[in-house]
Every structure is written in structure tokens, then in C-alpha cells.
Design an enzyme around this catalytic site. Structure first.
Site, mmCIF file in Angstrom:
data_model
loop_
_atom_site.group_PDB
_atom_site.id
_atom_site.type_symbol
_atom_site.label_atom_id
_atom_site.label_comp_id
_atom_site.label_asym_id
_atom_site.label_seq_id
_atom_site.Cartn_x
_atom_site.Cartn_y
_atom_site.Cartn_z
ATOM 1 N N PRO A 76 0.828 -1.214 0.000
ATOM 2 C CG PRO A 76 -0.675 -1.542 1.745
ATOM 3 C CD PRO A 76 0.648 -2.020 1.219
ATOM 4 C CG ASP A 77 -0.904 4.973 -1.458
ATOM 5 O OD1 ASP A 77 -1.566 4.739 -0.414
ATOM 6 O OD2 ASP A 77 -1.405 5.486 -2.466
ATOM 7 C CG PHE A 78 3.353 5.831 3.441
ATOM 8 C CD1 PHE A 78 3.534 5.369 4.732
ATOM 9 C CD2 PHE A 78 4.283 5.462 2.478
ATOM 10 C CE1 PHE A 78 4.609 4.570 5.075
ATOM 11 C CE2 PHE A 78 5.361 4.665 2.802
ATOM 12 C CZ PHE A 78 5.525 4.220 4.092
ATOM 13 N NE ARG A 79 1.708 12.086 2.751
ATOM 14 C CZ ARG A 79 2.915 11.570 2.889
ATOM 15 N NH1 ARG A 79 3.293 10.554 2.142
ATOM 16 N NH2 ARG A 79 3.763 12.066 3.775
ATOM 17 C CG ASN A 150 8.727 3.583 -3.395
ATOM 18 O OD1 ASN A 150 7.966 4.419 -2.913
ATOM 19 N ND2 ASN A 150 8.607 3.136 -4.630
ATOM 20 C CG ASP A 152 9.272 -0.952 -2.046
ATOM 21 O OD1 ASP A 152 10.242 -0.971 -2.819
ATOM 22 O OD2 ASP A 152 8.216 -0.334 -2.292
ATOM 23 C CG HIS A 169 12.109 9.094 1.906
ATOM 24 N ND1 HIS A 169 10.793 9.157 1.471
ATOM 25 C CD2 HIS A 169 12.577 10.368 1.827
ATOM 26 C CE1 HIS A 169 10.497 10.401 1.142
ATOM 27 N NE2 HIS A 169 11.561 11.144 1.350
#
Length: 319
Positions: A76-79, A150, A152, A169
């Protein structure tokens, strides 16, 4: 000036001195849009960008990506309301969603973060066609750098080498003790996480934290490569990101005004909506479908199928 000089030397070491380009011919429409064939009021379209990539007119492509390239892999994305990470963190017993990436809360209670980290364990998800498109771009020698938000690790998993990556990040590829700063072996870190234990340093017993950027932490030193990469770019691809997080978002403005920017995303993004440029190309909608369309226009469909099949066999132990 000293910083610029050091980065320029670094760039030469990373990329070599480069070389000249052979003359290439384009369709009359593309030549007109680029100013090679007189004045044209037509804007670039996706097929034009594909023509220029295929003709190797773009040799220094910089790519910016976000969570949208990994959602087809099941992350999933964050927002996104309802489906994003921040909408589904109630199970982790945190005061508010962003707390899971705040150092103060992490030191108070690291368990929620490591429960989330377990779900992001490399191997739980595989790269998808978007990652492999970026791999193909590298294989063809046209990728200057891939900047990802990302954590991941799917860009690495797809075969894009670390030298071509800037993980803005951070990532789970390495971990560091929060007390003595000793680097922890990845296998030891993940062994604890997968057994629902808080990883601790074997030397001082401090909490071991993966090298991802929490709120308030500085970005990795490699992020500074943007000061040489973006001015050198001859094409900017922006894939699967809302461009809402700074300083990453502002990089979309760092390429020269003459450089085409291709946005492929579910929705329009503010930097391109508020400050559009004449050579912007916007392809909105489902990202997988958009990338598949670009791959088809490039004539890379069979190469993409072969690459995906090879990588799938490799991950499944077939090779």
C-alpha cells in the site's frame, strides 16, 4: 563552490567522461516540437517521448518514483484514504499515524514499527512491470539515476544496480545501532524482526534501526547527487508519486526548462499543475497500463516479457 567541485569529480568517477552523440533523425512533428525543424505550437505527446527514447536521443534519463510504482506489487501507499498505510495503522497502538516514523515514539515503543517492518520484509513482494521498465532503461544504457522515495527495496530487487539508485528515504538494506552506531548484519536484523523481537546491538544492546529516514532525520548523503544529476538530465520521468514530500518534490523543478518532463501517475501533481512547462507530457490513470503503453510504443514488449520471465524463474529457483 567546493561542494560543486567535489560532486563534479564524483560524477566523473561514477559515469566516466562520456562521449559524443551520433546524429539522429526524428519525425517532422517531433523535430518541430523540439525546435529542430522550425517553430511548432504542438506539444509533445507520449508517442513522441517514446520515439526519442527509442532513437537514443535521451542518454541521461533521471527518474523520480514514489509509492505508486509498488502498489501493483501489493504494497500500500501511505496517504490513499482507506487503503494507505496511514489509514490502517490502528492495529499498531500508536497515538497518530505519523508516530510510527518518529524517533521519539520509536525509542518509547519500537514494537509498532518493527511489526510494520515485518510486512515489508524483502521477499514478501516482488517487482512489477514498472520496476522492470526502469531496469530495461538501465540495461539500454540510458538511465542516469533513479531517485526513489520507497523503502521497499524493489528497485534493487528488479536488478537496478545500487550505483544508479538514490534511495532518498533510505532502505531496509542495512541497519545501524542507535547507540554505538555499529552496522548490523542484515540477516541478524531480519531474524529478530521475523521472530517479533526488537533487534538489539550485539555489542551495546542498543536498539538496531534500519537505515530508513524517520521524520526529522537528515536524508542520505547520496541525495546530494541531485545537484549534478538533474542539471545533466535530458529527460525527467516522474512515476507514481504525488510529489507532496519535500525536499524530494522540488527536484521536479531542478531540470533545465528545455528538458521534457513525463509524468505518469494516477492523478495530477501540484508542481506540474501550478508551474507547467512547454515540454511537459502528462499521462494520467492506471500506472501499469500507462507503462505498458509506453513499453509498446518503444517496441520493448518482447524484451519486457523475456526479462520478467527470467527474473520470475530466478526468484522461484527455476534457474
Amino acid at each position: 563552490m567546493a561542494l560543486w567541485g567535489r560532486l563534479a569529480v564524483c560524477a566523473l568517477r561514477l559515469w566516466g567522461p562520456g562521449g559524443g552523440r551520433r546524429p539522429v533523425s526524428f519525425s517532422a512533428r517531433v523535430s518541430g516540437v523540439l525546435g529542430n525543424g522550425g517553430s511548432s505550437k504542438e506539444k509533445l505527446a507520449l508517442q513522441d517521448v517514446a520515439e526519442l527514447i527509442r532513437a537514443r536521443a535521451f542518454q541521461r534519463v533521471v527518474v523520480m518514483v514514489g509509492a505508486g510504482i509498488s502498489t501493483p506489487s501489493g504494497i500500500p501507499d501511505f496517504r490513499s484514504p482507506g487503503s494507505g498505510f496511514y489509514s490502517n495503522l490502528q492495529q499498531y497502538d500508536i497515538p497518530y499515524p505519523e508516530a510510527i516514523f518518529e524517533l521519539s515514539f520509536f525509542f518509547h515503543n519500537p514494537k509498532p514499527f518493527f511489526s510494520l517492518a515485518k510486512k515489508l520484509y524483502p521477499g514478501n513482494c516482488r517487482p512489477n512491470i514498472i520496476h522492470y521498465f526502469l531496469r530495461l532503461l538501465h540495461d539500454k544504457g540510458q538511465l542516469l539515476r533513479l531517485y526513489t522515495q520507497n523503502i521497499d527495496g524493489l528497485e534493487r530487487e528488479s536488478g537496478v544496480p545500487a550505483s544508479k539508485l538514490v534511495e532518498a528515504h533510505g532502505s531496509f538494506a542495512s541497519a545501524t545501532c542507535t547507540v554505538c552506531r555499529r552496522t548490523a548484519p542484515g540477516e541478524d536484523f531480519w531474524a529478530d524482526v521475523l521472530e517479533d523481537r526488537v533487534p538489539r546491538c550485539s555489542v551495546c544492546s542498543g536498539i538496531t534501526k534500519p537505515d530508513i529516514v524517520f521524520f526529522g532525520e537528515p536524508l542520505p548523503e547520496r541525495f546530494l547527487l541531485h545537484v549534478v544529476d538533474f542539471p545533466m538530465a535530458d529527460l525527467l520521468l516522474i512515476l507514481g508519486t504525488s510529489l507532496q514530500v519535500e525536499p524530494f518534490a522540488s527536484l521536479s523543478e531542478a531540470v533545465r526548462s528545455s528538458v521534457p518532463r513525463l509524468l505518469m501517475n494516477r492523478d495530477m501533481v501540484e508542481p506540474l499543475a501550478w508551474r507547467p512547462r512547454s515540454k511537459d507530457v502528462v499521462q494520467l490513470g492506471d500506472l501499469v497500463h500507462s507503462v505498458e503503453k509506453l513499453v509498446e510504443l518503444l517496441g520493448w514488449t518482447e524484451e519486457m516479457k523475456d526479462l520478467v520471465q527470467r527474473e520470475t524463474r530466478k526468484h522461484s529457483g527455476g534457474d
